[in-house]
Design a protein around this motif. Structure first.
Motif, PDB file in Angstrom:
ATOM      1  N   SER A  37       2.441 -16.454  18.388  1.00  0.00           N
ATOM      2  CA  SER A  37       2.200 -16.762  16.976  1.00  0.00           C
ATOM      3  C   SER A  37       1.958 -15.504  16.146  1.00  0.00           C
ATOM      4  O   SER A  37       1.877 -15.589  14.920  1.00  0.00           O
ATOM      5  N   GLU A  38       1.824 -14.369  16.797  1.00  0.00           N
ATOM      6  CA  GLU A  38       1.724 -13.085  16.086  1.00  0.00           C
ATOM      7  C   GLU A  38       2.144 -11.966  17.004  1.00  0.00           C
ATOM      8  O   GLU A  38       1.732 -11.925  18.167  1.00  0.00           O
ATOM      9  N   TYR A  39       2.925 -11.047  16.500  1.00  0.00           N
ATOM     10  CA  TYR A  39       3.221  -9.770  17.161  1.00  0.00           C
ATOM     11  C   TYR A  39       3.866  -8.914  16.096  1.00  0.00           C
ATOM     12  O   TYR A  39       4.537  -9.441  15.213  1.00  0.00           O
ATOM     13  N   GLY A  40       3.615  -7.628  16.132  1.00  0.00           N
ATOM     14  CA  GLY A  40       4.195  -6.848  15.052  1.00  0.00           C
ATOM     15  C   GLY A  40       4.024  -5.365  15.219  1.00  0.00           C
ATOM     16  O   GLY A  40       3.368  -4.889  16.148  1.00  0.00           O
ATOM     17  N   PHE A  41       4.662  -4.656  14.327  1.00  0.00           N
ATOM     18  CA  PHE A  41       4.581  -3.199  14.315  1.00  0.00           C
ATOM     19  C   PHE A  41       4.723  -2.728  12.874  1.00  0.00           C
ATOM     20  O   PHE A  41       5.482  -3.312  12.102  1.00  0.00           O
ATOM     21  N   GLN A  42       4.010  -1.679  12.540  1.00  0.00           N
ATOM     22  CA  GLN A  42       4.043  -1.209  11.145  1.00  0.00           C
ATOM     23  C   GLN A  42       5.282  -0.381  10.816  1.00  0.00           C
ATOM     24  O   GLN A  42       5.874   0.242  11.693  1.00  0.00           O
ATOM     25  N   SER A  43       5.604  -0.368   9.516  1.00  0.00           N
ATOM     26  CA  SER A  43       6.564   0.613   8.998  1.00  0.00           C
ATOM     27  C   SER A  43       6.148   0.934   7.568  1.00  0.00           C
ATOM     28  O   SER A  43       5.250   0.285   7.017  1.00  0.00           O
ATOM     29  N   LEU A  44       6.833   1.907   6.991  1.00  0.00           N
ATOM     30  CA  LEU A  44       6.523   2.253   5.601  1.00  0.00           C
ATOM     31  C   LEU A  44       7.519   1.564   4.675  1.00  0.00           C
ATOM     32  O   LEU A  44       8.680   1.363   5.038  1.00  0.00           O
ATOM     33  N   PRO A  45       7.073   1.225   3.458  1.00  0.00           N
ATOM     34  CA  PRO A  45       8.027   0.672   2.494  1.00  0.00           C
ATOM     35  C   PRO A  45       8.927   1.777   1.958  1.00  0.00           C
ATOM     36  O   PRO A  45       8.616   2.961   2.082  1.00  0.00           O
ATOM     37  N   SER A  46      10.021   1.362   1.352  1.00  0.00           N
ATOM     38  CA  SER A  46      10.970   2.337   0.810  1.00  0.00           C
ATOM     39  C   SER A  46      10.338   3.183  -0.292  1.00  0.00           C
ATOM     40  O   SER A  46       9.364   2.771  -0.928  1.00  0.00           O
ATOM     41  N   LEU A  47      10.959   4.325  -0.527  1.00  0.00           N
ATOM     42  CA  LEU A  47      10.510   5.184  -1.609  1.00  0.00           C
ATOM     43  C   LEU A  47      10.623   4.444  -2.941  1.00  0.00           C
ATOM     44  O   LEU A  47       9.791   4.570  -3.827  1.00  0.00           O
ATOM     45  N   LYS A  48      11.657   3.627  -3.052  1.00  0.00           N
ATOM     46  CA  LYS A  48      11.866   2.877  -4.287  1.00  0.00           C
ATOM     47  C   LYS A  48      10.645   1.998  -4.585  1.00  0.00           C
ATOM     48  O   LYS A  48      10.156   1.952  -5.709  1.00  0.00           O
ATOM     49  N   THR A  49      10.167   1.327  -3.566  1.00  0.00           N
ATOM     50  CA  THR A  49       8.983   0.478  -3.751  1.00  0.00           C
ATOM     51  C   THR A  49       7.738   1.334  -3.974  1.00  0.00           C
ATOM     52  O   THR A  49       6.917   1.043  -4.836  1.00  0.00           O
ATOM     53  N   MET A  50       7.624   2.422  -3.214  1.00  0.00           N
ATOM     54  CA  MET A  50       6.447   3.289  -3.383  1.00  0.00           C
ATOM     55  C   MET A  50       6.361   3.841  -4.798  1.00  0.00           C
ATOM     56  O   MET A  50       5.280   4.010  -5.355  1.00  0.00           O
ATOM     57  N   LYS A  51       7.541   4.124  -5.371  1.00  0.00           N
ATOM     58  CA  LYS A  51       7.547   4.717  -6.713  1.00  0.00           C
ATOM     59  C   LYS A  51       6.976   3.780  -7.755  1.00  0.00           C
ATOM     60  O   LYS A  51       6.627   4.208  -8.859  1.00  0.00           O
ATOM     61  N   THR A  52       6.890   2.496  -7.450  1.00  0.00           N
ATOM     62  CA  THR A  52       6.266   1.592  -8.415  1.00  0.00           C
ATOM     63  C   THR A  52       4.751   1.724  -8.383  1.00  0.00           C
ATOM     64  O   THR A  52       4.046   1.136  -9.188  1.00  0.00           O
ATOM     65  N   ALA A  53       4.236   2.527  -7.428  1.00  0.00           N
ATOM     66  CA  ALA A  53       2.787   2.726  -7.354  1.00  0.00           C
ATOM     67  C   ALA A  53       2.375   4.161  -7.654  1.00  0.00           C
ATOM     68  O   ALA A  53       1.256   4.409  -8.091  1.00  0.00           O
ATOM     69  N   THR A  54       3.257   5.100  -7.401  1.00  0.00           N
ATOM     70  CA  THR A  54       2.927   6.494  -7.736  1.00  0.00           C
ATOM     71  C   THR A  54       4.209   7.272  -8.030  1.00  0.00           C
ATOM     72  O   THR A  54       5.225   7.077  -7.359  1.00  0.00           O
TER      73      THR A  54
END
Ligand code: BMA
Length: 895
Positions: free
Chosen positions: A576-593
């Motif tokens: 019911s759960e398993y996962g691994f992290q990744s980073l969001p795209s630069l495009k998405t990051m640019k909406t925050a900084t």
């Protein structure tokens, strides 16, 4: 009373209704032009328009007092908001006619969270649970003409802290890296609003769901529960209608009618005279039953297994009296006809196979009589502000249709968020997404003082009543990870194990379970996720090993092992759960900084957004097992993002295929990875970024969840076992599985062999095993698997890379030519383009970006093994093919 069944046309009935007086509903929302709300803080230095439904962060943003909350460090910079106290005030007029009704009540569908409410200066009530609907009798306090309604909100942080002094329950606080607040477990509010390992803290306050005044003389329908069961050729539909009237009204008489639309534009009606005493709180309920011949109904199926037929159910309650003062209350919903059962039985008994003895209990969902493998993911709130989560229909649609597009049949609404909106569950009904519904308790011990338990009981009753009728709801679960947390001493509770265990049982077993089972007796209530299910219950609710692979569901995270290797994963009955992290795209990051200095893994900003302790190290460790990444590379940060997405996609692909392969004898019967969506632009386990952009994982899900898939496993002995996964109701007969060996520098396979394959319906079977033909030169080759079979519309290609990518030999730098043409392919109300890719050599993990052009590629993250590939791109922007071509960039893996 079973009553007469008559057919009639619904439209003519509805027409007659308009001639009868209806009860009066008066919305107090800020969209009502006669109602204005203001928001004020404690020292009155802030006085701005308030939005209802809404919340304090939304209003402060709209007034320009704070900036975009998801930008930069605004999560901590705006924390003062949650420490202040806030007052929402409105003025509105009430007519003498309304006031003449016997009942006048204020209905609050959701208040977040602790608010003291005054009407015309008189205290009328207190709210302390954002998940509960509150109803206050206000007849005595309303006046003709102008009225003033005030909500005084306490700081949720202070409230939680104060309660914890008297009723402490571990943990003390979240880890420091969360930048969060403490004691979320003391307040019945979205637990992740105090921060989580994937999200910021925004402990909001506000009126987040609808608010209205209701005036009537008789009674109103509040909820309708339904239960469908099939015996032979007849569907039995039981309908229970929950009604409410004023507390001072002791007797109610009227007529209850239920209309069900069925096939052939027909409607079935049943009705019942009601003459009843009401309970002391003004409630009463009425039950009816319908028998429907099976040929009037088509079954509802989860996505991928059939269609989602839904039927209108209309319920009317008409009070007795002269025609002129009869009142009518109605409720409309859509219901589905399906059966669902969670089968937890000795595998040896149901399969009649003694060799399976000692393998624990099965754990699978049987839908309409068929054991179905549940493919899906975990749902966190679609927005960190609950009011947006409620009203952002497009965001919810996009996420749910993305789940459907990747063959998901189940989402788990995780216990640290909210019970989602009615709209959410309705869309799940329509899209065929079954819901594993946690109750909102996560990663903590919870207090059990009488006030808290009262509060919880109201919450459970309310939400089970509200959601029960949805065919999408598959199972209820008491909490997220609290059994395993106690057993595993996550919060240093071991010294008080017995105390916490007793409290755990008090909350989830003694208090919650009876409520769920009395309202919804046929649906399974699991005490926790993960748990050993029935076995945990037999073992006294805190199992010795709640992760026991022979029972129930498991959550599995292993950041240290090689997650691309299918051999590392433990067996489970249901993941019911398993996962691994990744980073969001630069495009998405640019909406925050926008600050380029933030775009470094070691920048303060990047550290600030990573809430998972050691998070970047785990990502890097995993990437480095397979890929070459040079810290001095000028594009290190962009590559880190891209590689993290490859790594995540390959890890979840491996684990998911392992679970699907383990389906023999109904061993593993579910794979819901963590997590579908995101609440901000930060590293996380999600497959879809905040804002809706798909990571490579979500593209991969389309393939690893495909109904028919050839799925290879490189064994520890370095053989390749080849499975054929078939999630369809029809067998695969005499199919060909082609295995081809490629060198990394050529499109022409150096070897190729065809194997005959057959697969039973709903099965996963190992077909054959091959040794790696050219064992000496494993670093020069990879394998491609494909399926040719009659009646199988599509089956994705699959691959085995025998050695880590960083060690492969022969990979050449590709020449890639991109061409774009406009097409007439269906793309909703957007424009569709075909992007043609021409390449001259093998390209691993080709990743396309449309950069500033908003839109969506239908596929991405390609393993290119042919010179020509084409992909659709949909966009709502007014652009032509040339503009799109100019906007497209790509990346690929290179050593
Ligand atoms: C599980 C979930 C979440 C968490 C995730 C990633 O424990 O239930 O609480 O966000 O893992 O750590």
């Amino acid at each position: 009373m079973k009553s007469l069944v008559i057919l009639l046309f619904l439209s003519s009935f509805l027409f007659n209704l308009h001639q009868i007086n209806c009860l009066l509903k008066f919305s107090l929302e800020s969209t009502n032009e006669n109602v204005k709300w203001t928001l004020e803080n404690r020292n009155k230095s802030i006085n701005i328009p308030g939005s209802v439904p809404g919340g304090v962060y939304t209003d402060l943003q709209n007034a320009g007092i704070i900036g975009d909350i998801l930008s930069g460090y605004n999560d901590v910079l705006t924390r003062w908001v949650a420490h202040d106290t806030w007052t929402y005030t409105s003025k509105f007029n009430v007519s003498a006619n309304s006031l003449s009704s016997a009942v006048a009540r204020l209905v609050l569908e959701g208040v977040d969270t602790v608010a003291y409410i005054e009407l015309n200066g008189i205290p009328i009530g207190l709210t302390k649970n954002m998940f509960v609907r509150y109803v206050f009798d206000v007849k005595a306090y309303l006046k003709e003409g102008e009225n003033k309604l005030t909500f005084n909100f306490e700081s949720p942080i202070d409230y939680a802290k104060n309660r914890s002094r008297q009723h402490f329950a571990a943990p003390e606080c979240v880890p420091d890296v969360y930048n969060g607040e403490c004691h979320a477990n003391q307040i019945r509010k979205m637990q992740s609003s105090f921060s989580w390992d994937w999200g910021p803290a925004f402990p909001s306050v506000g009126i987040w769901r609808n608010i209205r005044l209701e005036f009537f003389n008789g009674a109103v329908i509040w909820s309708v529960t339904t239960h469908t069961e099939k015996k032979d050729t007849i569907w039995f539909l039981s309908v229970k209608v929950y009604l409410e009237t004023g507390k001072n009204i002791r007797n109610i008489s009227g007529y209850l009618s239920v209309y069900l639309s069925v096939e052939g534009h027909s409607t079935i009606k049943i009705g019942k005279n009601v003459d009843t005493k009401t309970n002391s709180d003004g409630t009463f309920d009425v039950e009816l039953e319908m028998n429907i011949s099976e040929n009037m109904i088509r079954e509802w199926w989860p996505n991928g297994y059939g269609s989602q037929h839904l039927y209108n159910l209309l319920v009317f309650f008409t009070t007795n009296g002269d025609r002129s003062d009869r009142e009518i209350s109605h409720k409309h919903m859509k219901i589905g006809f399906r059966t669902i059962e969670l089968v937890e039985q000795e595998a040896s008994l149901i399969l009649g196979n003694d060799t399976l003895a000692g393998q624990g209990l099965t754990f699978y969902f049987k839908v309409n009589g068929h054991p179905l493998f549940m493919k899906g993911s975990n749902w966190i709130p679609s927005n960190v502000l609950p009011e947006n989560n409620e009203n952002e229909k497009t965001r919810i649609d996009n996420l749910l249709t993305a789940a459907r597009a990747t063959h998901m049949a189940m989402l788990r609404v995780w216990g640290g968020g909210v019970y989602e909106s009615d709209y959410f569950y309705r869309r799940c009904d329509e899209l065929g997404i079954l819901i594993w519904q946690d109750f909102m308790f996560a990663c903590a011990m919870y207090p059990v003082d009488p006030e808290f338990l009262d509060n919880v009981r109201a919450e459970i009753q309310h939400n089970v009543l509200r959601l029960q009728h949805h065919p999408s709801i598959a199972v209820w679960a008491g909490n997220n990870e609290n059994e395993v947390a106690l057993r595993g001493n996550w919060y240093s509770t071991q010294a008080q194990f017995e105390k916490y265990k007793a409290e755990y049982i008090r909350l989830y077993v003694d208090n919650i379970k009876p409520i769920v089972e009395s309202i919804d007796p046929k649906r399974r209530y699991l005490i926790s996720s993960p748990s050993n299910g029935r076995k945990s219950e037999e073992d006294g609710y805190i199992a010795k090993n709640p992760y026991d692979p022979h029972f129930g569901d498991t959550h599995y995270y292993n950041y240290l092992a090689d997650n691309w290797d299918l051999n590392i994963f433990p067996q489970t009955r249901f993941a019911s759960e398993y996962g691994f992290q990744s980073l969001p795209s630069l495009k998405t990051m640019k909406t925050a900084t926008n600050k380029t200095s933030d775009y470094r893994i070691d920048s303060d900003y990047s550290k600030h957004r990573q809430h998972s302790p050691n998070g970047y190290n785990f990502i890097e460790l995993q990437m480095k097992r397979h890929m070459k990444l040079n810290k001095d590379d000028p594009k290190y940060f962009e590559k880190f993002i891209y590689y993290s997405q490859i790594s995540q996609a390959m890890s979840i692909k491996a684990e998911t295929e392992f679970y699907r392969q383990s389906q023999a004898d109904w061993y593993t019967m579910g794979a819901l990875y963590w997590q579908l969506n995101d609440v901000w632009q930060a590293p996380s386990w999600s497959g879809i970024e905040y804002g809706g952009k798909w990571k490579m994982l979500h593209y991969f899900a389309k393939e690893f969840f495909a109904p028919v898939l050839v799925s290879p496993r490189l064994t520890l002995a370095k053989n390749v076992d080849v499975y054929l996964l078939n999630d369809r109701f029809v067998p695969i007969i005499n199919a060909n599985i082609t295995v081809e060996m490629f060198k990394w520098n050529s499109f022409t396979p150096i070897k190729s062999q065809i194997f005959l394959a057959n697969a039973k319906p709903l099965s996963s079977e190992k077909q054959f095993s091959i040794d790696l033909w050219d064992a000496d030169k494993k670093d020069e080759i990879f394998l491609r698997f494909s399926l040719q079979a009659d009646g199988v519309l599509s089956s994705p290609k699959n691959y085995i890379f025998p050695v880590p990518l960083k060690n492969i030999k022969g990979l050449r730098t590709p020449n890639i030519k991109v061409d774009v043409s406009e097409t007439t392919a269906v793309c909703g109300n957007a424009t569709s383009f075909t992007v043609n890719l021409n390449v001259d050599t093998i390209v691993p993990f080709l990743w396309l970006e449309a950069n500033s052009i908003d839109g969506h590629f239908h596929d991405n993250g390609f393993i290119i093994t042919e010179p020509k590939t084409s992909v659709h791109f949909c966009t709502k922007e007014k652009i032509n093919a040339q503009q799109l071509k100019r906007g497209i960039t790509y990346r690929y893996y290179e050593n």
